[in-house]
Motif scaffolding. Structure first.
Motif, PDB file in Angstrom:
ATOM      1  N   MET A   1      31.875  47.880  28.498  1.00 47.47           N
ATOM      2  CA  MET A   1      31.401  48.040  29.830  1.00 47.47           C
ATOM      3  C   MET A   1      32.511  47.979  30.866  1.00 47.47           C
ATOM      4  SD  MET A   1      28.170  45.562  29.647  1.00 47.47           S
ATOM      5  CE  MET A   1      27.658  44.997  28.440  1.00 47.47           C
ATOM      6  N   SER A   2      33.625  48.586  30.950  1.00 44.40           N
ATOM      7  CA  SER A   2      34.548  48.736  32.043  1.00 44.40           C
ATOM      8  C   SER A   2      34.954  50.175  32.118  1.00 44.40           C
ATOM      9  CB  SER A   2      35.766  47.853  31.888  1.00 44.40           C
ATOM     10  OG  SER A   2      36.732  48.469  31.124  1.00 44.40           O
ATOM     11  N   SER A   3      35.858  50.476  33.053  1.00 33.66           N
ATOM     12  CA  SER A   3      36.202  51.871  33.181  1.00 33.66           C
ATOM     13  C   SER A   3      37.050  52.334  32.038  1.00 33.66           C
ATOM     14  CB  SER A   3      36.957  52.102  34.470  1.00 33.66           C
ATOM     15  OG  SER A   3      37.529  53.352  34.490  1.00 33.66           O
ATOM     16  N   GLY A   4      37.035  53.627  31.848  1.00 38.20           N
ATOM     17  CA  GLY A   4      37.893  54.200  30.840  1.00 38.20           C
ATOM     18  C   GLY A   4      39.259  54.498  31.367  1.00 38.20           C
ATOM     19  N   ARG A   5      39.632  53.979  32.513  1.00 41.59           N
ATOM     20  CA  ARG A   5      40.989  54.167  33.010  1.00 41.59           C
ATOM     21  C   ARG A   5      41.975  53.554  32.034  1.00 41.59           C
ATOM     22  NH1 ARG A   5      41.884  57.152  37.911  1.00 41.59           N
ATOM     23  NH2 ARG A   5      39.948  57.088  39.039  1.00 41.59           N
ATOM     24  N   SER A   6      43.135  54.145  31.934  1.00 45.81           N
ATOM     25  CA  SER A   6      44.152  53.608  31.054  1.00 45.81           C
ATOM     26  C   SER A   6      45.506  54.034  31.546  1.00 45.81           C
ATOM     27  CB  SER A   6      43.950  54.128  29.637  1.00 45.81           C
ATOM     28  OG  SER A   6      44.136  55.514  29.627  1.00 45.81           O
ATOM     29  N   SER A   7      46.543  53.496  30.920  1.00 52.54           N
ATOM     30  CA  SER A   7      47.871  53.878  31.320  1.00 52.54           C
ATOM     31  C   SER A   7      48.290  55.142  30.617  1.00 52.54           C
ATOM     32  CB  SER A   7      48.852  52.780  30.981  1.00 52.54           C
ATOM     33  OG  SER A   7      49.229  52.896  29.652  1.00 52.54           O
ATOM     34  N   GLY A   8      49.377  55.664  31.059  1.00 46.01           N
ATOM     35  CA  GLY A   8      49.856  56.901  30.491  1.00 46.01           C
ATOM     36  C   GLY A   8      50.876  56.683  29.415  1.00 46.01           C
ATOM     37  N   GLN A 418      41.351  63.287  20.359  1.00 47.24           N
ATOM     38  CA  GLN A 418      42.088  62.086  20.700  1.00 47.24           C
ATOM     39  C   GLN A 418      41.401  60.833  20.181  1.00 47.24           C
ATOM     40  OE1 GLN A 418      42.726  61.959  24.940  1.00 47.24           O
ATOM     41  NE2 GLN A 418      44.119  63.708  24.926  1.00 47.24           N
ATOM     42  N   HIS A 419      42.199  59.776  20.043  1.00 51.78           N
ATOM     43  CA  HIS A 419      41.669  58.440  19.772  1.00 51.78           C
ATOM     44  C   HIS A 419      42.038  57.548  20.945  1.00 51.78           C
ATOM     45  CE1 HIS A 419      41.246  54.375  18.116  1.00 51.78           C
ATOM     46  NE2 HIS A 419      40.410  54.910  17.254  1.00 51.78           N
ATOM     47  N   VAL A 420      41.036  56.861  21.500  1.00 53.21           N
ATOM     48  CA  VAL A 420      41.248  55.942  22.619  1.00 53.21           C
ATOM     49  C   VAL A 420      40.730  54.572  22.202  1.00 53.21           C
ATOM     50  CG1 VAL A 420      40.678  55.419  25.017  1.00 53.21           C
ATOM     51  CG2 VAL A 420      41.079  57.790  24.323  1.00 53.21           C
ATOM     52  N   THR A 421      41.497  53.539  22.472  1.00 53.09           N
ATOM     53  CA  THR A 421      41.147  52.178  22.115  1.00 53.09           C
ATOM     54  C   THR A 421      40.991  51.347  23.373  1.00 53.09           C
ATOM     55  OG1 THR A 421      42.466  52.385  20.104  1.00 53.09           O
ATOM     56  CG2 THR A 421      41.824  50.166  20.752  1.00 53.09           C
ATOM     57  N   VAL A 422      40.020  50.450  23.362  1.00 53.15           N
ATOM     58  CA  VAL A 422      39.790  49.566  24.501  1.00 53.15           C
ATOM     59  C   VAL A 422      40.583  48.279  24.309  1.00 53.15           C
ATOM     60  CG1 VAL A 422      38.063  48.240  25.766  1.00 53.15           C
ATOM     61  CG2 VAL A 422      37.514  50.516  24.911  1.00 53.15           C
ATOM     62  N   VAL A 423      41.298  47.879  25.351  1.00 56.46           N
ATOM     63  CA  VAL A 423      42.111  46.668  25.282  1.00 56.46           C
ATOM     64  C   VAL A 423      41.825  45.808  26.511  1.00 56.46           C
ATOM     65  CG1 VAL A 423      44.081  47.765  26.417  1.00 56.46           C
ATOM     66  CG2 VAL A 423      44.452  45.784  24.970  1.00 56.46           C
ATOM     67  N   SER A 424      41.767  44.490  26.306  1.00 56.46           N
ATOM     68  CA  SER A 424      41.569  43.538  27.389  1.00 56.46           C
ATOM     69  C   SER A 424      42.878  42.851  27.705  1.00 56.46           C
ATOM     70  CB  SER A 424      40.515  42.497  27.008  1.00 56.46           C
ATOM     71  OG  SER A 424      40.443  41.473  27.985  1.00 56.46           O
ATOM     72  N   ALA A 425      43.062  42.481  28.949  1.00 58.27           N
ATOM     73  CA  ALA A 425      44.321  41.883  29.396  1.00 58.27           C
ATOM     74  C   ALA A 425      44.219  40.383  29.592  1.00 58.27           C
ATOM     75  CB  ALA A 425      44.758  42.544  30.702  1.00 58.27           C
ATOM     76  N   PRO A 434      41.811  33.461  30.303  1.00 58.61           N
ATOM     77  CA  PRO A 434      40.606  33.856  29.555  1.00 58.61           C
ATOM     78  C   PRO A 434      39.343  33.886  30.412  1.00 58.61           C
ATOM     79  CG  PRO A 434      41.909  32.305  28.281  1.00 58.61           C
ATOM     80  CD  PRO A 434      42.526  32.350  29.647  1.00 58.61           C
ATOM     81  N   MET A 435      39.293  33.044  31.453  1.00 56.09           N
ATOM     82  CA  MET A 435      38.106  32.987  32.305  1.00 56.09           C
ATOM     83  C   MET A 435      38.245  33.836  33.564  1.00 56.09           C
ATOM     84  SD  MET A 435      35.644  31.343  30.907  1.00 56.09           S
ATOM     85  CE  MET A 435      34.565  30.853  32.255  1.00 56.09           C
ATOM     86  N   TYR A 436      39.201  34.774  33.579  1.00 56.79           N
ATOM     87  CA  TYR A 436      39.278  35.712  34.701  1.00 56.79           C
ATOM     88  C   TYR A 436      37.973  36.500  34.766  1.00 56.79           C
ATOM     89  CZ  TYR A 436      40.650  39.673  37.592  1.00 56.79           C
ATOM     90  OH  TYR A 436      40.700  40.634  38.576  1.00 56.79           O
ATOM     91  N   PHE A 437      37.319  36.464  35.934  1.00 54.36           N
ATOM     92  CA  PHE A 437      36.034  37.128  36.115  1.00 54.36           C
ATOM     93  C   PHE A 437      36.269  38.370  36.969  1.00 54.36           C
ATOM     94  CE2 PHE A 437      31.744  37.642  38.016  1.00 54.36           C
ATOM     95  CZ  PHE A 437      30.994  37.637  36.860  1.00 54.36           C
ATOM     96  N   GLY A 438      36.340  39.504  36.312  1.00 52.70           N
ATOM     97  CA  GLY A 438      36.613  40.766  36.973  1.00 52.70           C
ATOM     98  C   GLY A 438      36.866  41.816  35.914  1.00 52.70           C
ATOM     99  N   ASN A 439      37.237  42.999  36.312  1.00 56.31           N
ATOM    100  CA  ASN A 439      37.502  44.073  35.361  1.00 56.31           C
ATOM    101  C   ASN A 439      38.957  44.027  34.931  1.00 56.31           C
ATOM    102  OD1 ASN A 439      35.056  46.003  35.033  1.00 56.31           O
ATOM    103  ND2 ASN A 439      35.065  45.429  37.213  1.00 56.31           N
ATOM    104  N   ALA A 440      39.175  43.778  33.647  1.00 59.91           N
ATOM    105  CA  ALA A 440      40.532  43.631  33.113  1.00 59.91           C
ATOM    106  C   ALA A 440      40.678  44.347  31.777  1.00 59.91           C
ATOM    107  CB  ALA A 440      40.873  42.153  32.958  1.00 59.91           C
ATOM    108  N   CYS A 441      39.789  45.284  31.476  1.00 61.21           N
ATOM    109  CA  CYS A 441      39.854  46.032  30.216  1.00 61.21           C
ATOM    110  C   CYS A 441      40.061  47.510  30.512  1.00 61.21           C
ATOM    111  CB  CYS A 441      38.559  45.865  29.420  1.00 61.21           C
ATOM    112  SG  CYS A 441      38.201  44.166  28.990  1.00 61.21           S
ATOM    113  N   VAL A 442      40.886  48.155  29.717  1.00 59.25           N
ATOM    114  CA  VAL A 442      41.162  49.578  29.928  1.00 59.25           C
ATOM    115  C   VAL A 442      41.100  50.316  28.602  1.00 59.25           C
ATOM    116  CG1 VAL A 442      42.558  49.310  32.004  1.00 59.25           C
ATOM    117  CG2 VAL A 442      43.643  49.109  29.772  1.00 59.25           C
ATOM    118  N   GLY A 443      40.805  51.596  28.702  1.00 58.47           N
ATOM    119  CA  GLY A 443      40.885  52.471  27.547  1.00 58.47           C
ATOM    120  C   GLY A 443      42.266  53.103  27.489  1.00 58.47           C
TER     121      GLY A 443
END
Length: 586
Positions: A1-8, A418-425, A434-443
């Motif tokens: 459940m976060s955006s599919g934004r990711s780095s290049g 393509q293959h895209v993987t979801v990663v949390s920061a 670990p208890m950061y409450f916000g969007n911190a995951c990217v594809g």
């Protein structure tokens, strides 16, 4: 459940990296809605094929980029390399216009009817607003304290996360309501309302109005479905599962007229158990933060007033890594250097709708009930690991899903897949708390193959994906920084092929095994759930822990459940090849 934004790309100038020690992050799977926010609503272009997309980019994109620093795609003119800015964040920008807000409110009545149509037969026992105790209530929006959201948070506004859990023992609704009040003392923004009316991402956030969280308890006769016990309920998310949720249309959330969190408890006939349905706006957090809030609530319900064992939530958006660049032109150049590709808003929306994604009630998701659950036993996981020479389970399952879905996609031989993987920061010595409450995951794009390139050789697929997975973990700080920078600048550009994602022509893989183990431990005082329905995310592949084999048993004892959610036209082939996808043939 976060955006599919990711780095290049994986290289880039050192100045792109956030060196501030406050910008800490590490990896951990989390819910990701793989969204791409802010699309124009006019549909005027044809669906863009994968071949045409390749032509527009100059024909590149055949392999994994790991290790190729600052490599530009060949065959692209200087003009074509410029990142496109096509109405990124268009929906949230419209909310800044009073006339647009009036039009949006005008469509809420039919939206409400569409979402709430299955509620007419339920008997309501409790219908209250739960608020932060000992604080002013219903504070006017204009004077209430603003908790700022990040640019990434604001981009997630159209998306709503959901969890539905079945409890064989009835839930103590009174205790849960009192515990929720205590939990809101730690999470006051959930009792507030979104404020997106003022231009500029720094002026958008959650107002602490203490308007409250809707808390409803209902008796459900199930006269139409014949359900009488937990065992009769749907075993996966489907249209009939929505009756267990109080789902606010995303338009209403954007207007600030709806709560960021809702609770609905459904009592089954003859004291046969309860169903807990909760919704949370993706604008306030991703799924990892969502689950940690639920743990806080459950711990308080059991008498642990300290809440979550990991501590209290952290809302500080200044912890996010940021670029040294602030001007839009500078950020565009940075994203271009990182090989981001622009995606036109109209093309994106057209591809999504043509592939079968809907605009309501779930924004840009395939219809409820479209996906299929593939059970992969521990024995078959071992077969997949052995055949792929993978070093861990996630690597093996990622290569397996990527290879097999490429063959079932129906795309012509030689097309990009393509293959895209979801990663949390979150987590680790340098990650976000670990208890950061916000969007911190990217594809993150972790590989690309050509259809037919690997044949049936899963080891070759694993070799193609492994460098990208390693690089993703190493450079996760940069990925989050680029994601936040793109949202702040309003740039519609991505590391991965957004048009292919919306068309369901890639393997977007979200491993939620550890998250779902936590959901299966969610005890409000009457026992753990027998089933936690995986939410309908935008993910094409979602990997969850296996459900308990018997009441009271832990989850994960029998491998994993892989949910595949591709376009309806592809799902026929997926459903006809379950034995291939469950790993039994390796």
């Amino acid at each position: 459940m976060s955006s599919g934004r990711s780095s290049g790309g994986f290289g880039g100038r050192r100045s792109f990296l956030a060196e501030d020690e406050n910008a800490r992050r590490v990896v951990s799977s989390s819910f990701t809605s793989s969204s791409s926010s802010g699309f124009a609503t006019t549909i005027s272009s044809p669906r863009i094929s994968s071949t045409e997309r390749c032509k527009r980019r100059g024909g590149g994109g055949g392999g994994e980029r790991g290790g190729h620093k600052n490599r530009r795609r060949r065959g692209r003119s200087k003009k074509s390399r410029v990142v496109l800015i096509q109405n990124a964040g268009a929906f949230t920008k419209l909310i800044e216009i009073p006339q647009a807000r009036a039009v949006a409110r005008g469509v809420l009545l039919p939206a409400r009817y569409f979402v709430d149509g299955k509620r007419r037969k339920e008997s309501v026992l409790v219908n209250e607003m739960v608020r932060v105790p000992n604080e002013d209530q219903n504070v006017p929006l204009k004077v209430a304290k603003l908790i700022p959201l990040s640019g990434y948070d604001v981009g997630e506004v159209p998306f709503v996360m959901q969890v539905v859990s079945y409890y064989r023992n009835p839930l103590d609704c009174g205790m849960m309501k009192r515990a929720l009040e205590k939990a809101l003392e730690k999470y006051p923004m959930l009792a507030g309302r979104l404020d997106l009316q003022t231009p500029g991402f720094r002026n958008k956030g959650v107002r602490l109005t203490n308007s409250g969280v809707p808390f409803r308890v209902v008796n459900e006769p199930f006269e139409d479905g014949g359900a009488r016990t937990i065992d009769d309920l749907p075993q996966d998310f489907a249209s009939e599962s929505r009756r267990f949720l109080d789902f606010a249309p995303w338009i209403e959330l954007m207007l600030g007229d709806a709560p960021a969190f809702t609770v609905k408890i459904t009592n089954l006939p003859n004291n046969g158990g309860s169903v807990l349905g909760v919704c949370m706006s993706h604008a306030v957090s991703d799924g990892q933060g969502f689950v940690e809030f639920l743990i806080t609530w459950a711990e308080i319900a059991k008498g642990n007033l300290n809440g979550n064992p990991l501590g209290d939530p952290i809302f500080d958006r200044s912890l996010l890594p940021t670029s040294e660049f602030e001007k839009k032109e500078e950020i565009e150049r940075m994203l271009e250097e990182e090989q981001f590709v622009g995606a036109g808003s109209v093309d994106t929306l057209v591809n999504a709708v043509k592939a079968g994604r809907a605009l309501a009630p779930d924004f840009l998701r395939f219809p409820a009930g479209n996906r299929s659950m593939i059970k992969i036993s521990k024995e078959n996981i071992d077969k997949i690991k052995s055949a792929s020479n993978a070093s861990n389970e996630n690597e093996a399952l990622s290569a397996h899903a990527w290879l097999q879905l490429s063959k079932l996609s129906g795309l012509p031989t030689g097309s990009d897949f393509q293959h895209v993987t979801v990663v949390s920061a979150r987590g680790g010595s340098k990650g976000l708390p670990p208890m950061y409450f916000g969007n911190a995951c990217v594809g993150v794009k972790t590989g690309a193959l050509k259809i037919g390139e690997c044949g049936d050789d899963i080891a070759k697929a694993r070799d193609l994906i492994k460098p990208g997975l390693r690089k993703m973990l190493k450079d996760r700080s940069k990925y989050l920084m680029l994601t936040e920078s793109a949202f702040r600048a309003g740039v519609n550009a991505y590391d991965w092929d957004c048009l292919a994602f919306m068309s369901g022509e890639m393997c977007w893989c979200n491993n939620l095994v550890e998250i779902y183990k936590k959901l299966y431990e969610l005890d409000f005082g009457s026992g753990t759930p027998e089933l936690a329905l995986p939410p309908e995310l935008n993910d094409i592949v979602q990997i969850n822990t296996s459900r308990p084999t018997e009441p009271g048993m832990p989850a994960g004892e029998n491998g994993v459940e892989m949910f595949v959610n591709m376009p309806p036209s592809v799902m026929e082939r997926v459903n006809a090849n379950v034995e291939v996808l469950n790993g039994a043939r390796y």
